[in-house]
Design an enzyme around this catalytic site. Structure first.
Site, PDB file in Angstrom:
ATOM      1  N   ASP A   1       0.838  -1.195   0.000  1.00 45.63           N
ATOM      2  CA  ASP A   1       0.000   0.000   0.000  1.00 45.63           C
ATOM      3  C   ASP A   1       0.879   1.254   0.000  1.00 45.63           C
ATOM      4  OD1 ASP A   1      -2.807   1.024   0.447  1.00 45.63           O
ATOM      5  OD2 ASP A   1      -1.826   1.963   2.166  1.00 45.63           O
TER       6      ASP A   1
ATOM      7  N   GLU B   1      15.127 -14.076  -0.685  1.00 49.11           N
ATOM      8  CA  GLU B   1      15.522 -15.227   0.146  1.00 49.11           C
ATOM      9  C   GLU B   1      14.543 -16.382  -0.052  1.00 49.11           C
ATOM     10  OE1 GLU B   1      15.985 -14.485   4.334  1.00 49.11           O
ATOM     11  OE2 GLU B   1      16.898 -12.528   3.945  1.00 49.11           O
TER      12      GLU B   1
HETATM   13  O1  TEU Z   1      -4.718   4.225  -1.397  1.00 44.32           O
HETATM   14  C1  TEU Z   1      -3.795   5.278  -1.535  1.00 44.32           C
HETATM   15  C2  TEU Z   1      -4.406   6.514  -2.060  1.00 44.32           C
HETATM   16  O2  TEU Z   1      -5.575   6.776  -1.864  1.00 44.32           O
HETATM   17  C3  TEU Z   1      -3.492   7.454  -2.695  1.00 44.32           C
HETATM   18  O3  TEU Z   1      -2.496   6.779  -3.359  1.00 44.32           O
HETATM   19  C4  TEU Z   1      -4.174   8.459  -3.559  1.00 44.32           C
HETATM   20  O4  TEU Z   1      -5.132   7.866  -4.374  1.00 44.32           O
HETATM   21  C5  TEU Z   1      -3.221   9.210  -4.422  1.00 44.32           C
HETATM   22  O5  TEU Z   1      -2.296   9.847  -3.604  1.00 44.32           O
HETATM   23  C6  TEU Z   1      -3.905  10.251  -5.270  1.00 44.32           C
HETATM   24  O6  TEU Z   1      -2.949  10.813  -6.121  1.00 44.32           O
HETATM   25  C7  TEU Z   1      -4.408   3.221  -0.504  1.00 44.32           C
HETATM   26  C8  TEU Z   1      -5.544   2.229  -0.406  1.00 44.32           C
HETATM   27  O7  TEU Z   1      -5.737   1.624  -1.650  1.00 44.32           O
HETATM   28  C9  TEU Z   1      -6.752   2.930   0.124  1.00 44.32           C
HETATM   29  O8  TEU Z   1      -7.883   2.090   0.170  1.00 44.32           O
HETATM   30  C10 TEU Z   1      -6.427   3.446   1.510  1.00 44.32           C
HETATM   31  O9  TEU Z   1      -7.504   4.193   1.996  1.00 44.32           O
HETATM   32  C11 TEU Z   1      -5.166   4.316   1.492  1.00 44.32           C
HETATM   33  O10 TEU Z   1      -4.102   3.707   0.793  1.00 44.32           O
HETATM   34  C12 TEU Z   1      -4.665   4.548   2.884  1.00 44.32           C
HETATM   35  O11 TEU Z   1      -4.107   3.370   3.392  1.00 44.32           O
END
Ligand code: TEU
Length: 541
Positions: free
Chosen positions: A199, A255
């Site tokens: 993420d 690994e």
């Molecule tokens: O998403 C990340 C996110 O929302 C960002 O990358 C954003 O879209 C971007 O900066 C816009 O340019 C992830 C997950 O997929 C999401 O469901 C979560 O809410 C978020 O991270 C926080 O963990």
């Protein structure tokens, strides 16, 4: 096979909404395990599970309070082991989601960190002094609204949160944090998972000098809904230190046998391709995805520029492409101006599954599922609640999987956590399974065609110059090459084919008579050479 992930197809499961077996209205691991045969029947290579770890669920599991246990909402570690075993028996690899850039504020590390300025975890999160007049340390803004800093009364300092205030960012400048994160990854590798979806993979580091972000270089008539999008986040994310950290992650993965990573890159469109290139070249991530194809654009120019942009910038890198996921409006709804729902659903399947790179499908897209219309009262997603009605949040793409036409869709016996509405119920697995003309049947045929066609898995891409709304590219070379042709509009078009060719694969609304290729509404034609010469196309009226 070590490189199984190259050209693979992954199916994203959103656990809260896939299958509820304990009747609490929220999906669970036992439910997913029971439904794995549906996923295997599509012919995909892998699944990606969105977070299932212990969490207050403030951001639906993207806020973790225990990284090495399963949230009781979803089941137990034993249920997880059973899921992995069943998936492997069915020939499916398993990616799990790792949300290591930030934790929940309920995580014991953050509870400890916020106690004082000198406790053992004091430097595990990003703490900074207020400016002399009390304002936050930098001008950085949160993706979910408001400043990216929250004041903590005990420490009398601000802490950084790029998302919710209840999602404090870890401080990856601290090597102890990196070591801990690697130990989490190792825990799951030892448990037998095949890969990680990482993420917010470009958010691990912030600028240690705490410099302010400047404005985005492009001006818009009106400011965006969230002023965070007015900033060029060069100091709050995508920092150069991240490259070394990704190399440490890769060192760990190497690994183990045949494991893979896919990182989520959220950055400005003009920069995301370069970041994906940097992150997937050399010994870093295996794959990366951005929001490039998750937006409103459905034009030949757009798709071509994304793919050419990636492979020009990263000849040795590897992308993962998706049209839908749990963060964006479902693509048949997003692209509804370009054709009927069913036509877009079928054409998009052919398009996505012809792209060079690896592919990710999102649960329900194999049914041509539509975005659910959500009322304000039904909202659960924090940014939706904050920015309503100009941004409606992400609940509309997260409503439960529709297994049959009944009121609760075969998803639950309880009250579903998000509503299941009539337009979604019309697109269900039970009905489509027995209908050879369904979107589901089409997905199965298209995935099978990709699997059976090496050029579509690893062949290089060469685009043909054609006017909008026509998109065409060749994958691979020689007699195994495939020329994929798309009419991205509801209006008919014709092309002339040069060289000996025949239609192949699950084309749509296309006909080849002599040299004349006629393309109906949202047509797709796959052409293979039947002679020694390569084939090409010429536009005609
Ligand atoms: O998403 C990340 C996110 O929302 C960002 O990358 C954003 O879209 C971007 O900066 C816009 O340019 C992830 C997950 O997929 C999401 O469901 C979560 O809410 C978020 O991270 C926080 O963990």
């Amino acid at each position: 096979m070590q490189d199984w992930w190259r050209g693979s197809v992954t199916y994203q499961v959103y656990p809260r909404s896939f299958q509820d077996d304990d009747g609490n209205g929220i999906g669970d691991l036992k439910g997913i395990t029971r439904r794995l045969p549906h996923i295997a029947s599509l012919g995909v290579d892998a699944i990606w599970l969105s977070p299932i770890f212990t969490s207050p669920q403030a951001d639906m599991g993207y806020d973790i309070s225990d990284y090495t246990d399963i949230d009781p909402l979803f089941g137990t570690l034993a249920d997880f082991d059973a899921l992995i075993a069943t998936a492997h028996d069915l020939g499916l690899k398993v990616f799990i989601d790792q949300v290591l850039s930030h934790s929940s504020a309920e995580h014991p590390f953050f509870r400890e960190s916020r106690q004082s300025r000198d406790n053992p975890r004091a430097d595990w999160y990003v703490w900074a002094e207020a400016h002399p007049e009390g304002s936050p340390p930098t001008n950085w803004l949160s993706v979910f609204g408001g400043p990216a800093w929250e004041w903590d009364t005990r420490r009398r300092q601000y802490y950084l949160h790029n998302f919710l205030p209840s999602q404090p960012d870890f401080n990856y400048h601290n090597p102890a944090v990196q070591d801990w994160a690697l130990s989490v990854l190792r825990f799951w590798l030892e448990r037998g998972i095949d890969g990680f979806r990482l993420d917010t993979v470009n958010y691990f580091f912030h600028d240690a000098r705490l410099r302010d972000n400047g404005p985005q270089p492009y001006a818009e008539a009106l400011p965006p809904v969230n002023p965070c999008d007015m900033q060029d986040g060069v100091y709050s994310k995508s920092r150069p230190e991240n490259l070394k950290w990704l190399e440490r992650i890769r060192g760990l993965l190497d690994e183990y046998d045949a494991r893979a990573t896919v990182g989520e890159v959220g950055d400005a469109p003009y920069r995301a391709v370069r970041i994906m290139a940097d992150y997937t070249t050399g010994k870093r991530l295996h794959m990366a995805y951005s929001f490039d194809m998750l937006g409103p654009d459905y034009s030949a120019k757009h798709f071509r520029s994304r793919i050419e942009g990636f492979f020009t910038g990263a000849p040795k890198g590897w992308p993962m492409w998706a049209f839908s996921n749990h963060d964006v409006t479902r693509h048949v709804t997003r692209w509804s101006d370009h054709g009927t729902t069913d036509a877009i659903a079928r054409q998009a399947a052919c398009l996505l599954l012809s792209f060079e790179g690896s592919i990710c499908l999102y649960q329900g897209e194999e049914l041509g599922q539509l975005e659910t219309e959500i009322t304000f009262q039904e909202l659960t997603d924090p940014p939706g609640i904050r920015f309503w009605p100009d941004y409606k949040g992400r609940d509309g793409c997260r409503t439960p999987m529709v297994w049959d036409a009944s009121a609760l869709a075969g998803f639950t016996t309880g009250t579903p956590w998000l509503p299941i509405k009539p337009p979604q119920r019309e697109r269900n697995v039970a009905d489509q399974m027995v209908d050879d003309t369904s979107v589901l049947a089409h997905y199965r045929r298209m995935i099978a065609f990709r699997r059976a066609t090496p050029a579509l898995i690893t062949g290089k891409t060469r685009f043909v110059d054609l006017p909008e709304p026509l998109l065409a590219f060749t994958r691979g070379t020689g007699t195994g090459a495939v020329l994929a042709v798309f009419n991205l509009s509801p209006d008919p078009h014709n092309l002339l084919v040069e060289g000996q060719a025949a239609l192949t694969g699950p084309g749509l609304a296309a006909d080849l008579a002599g040299r004349r290729l006629s393309l109906g509404p949202n047509a797709v034609a796959f052409l293979k050479p039947t002679g020694d010469q390569p084939i090409s196309l010429r536009h005609t009226t």
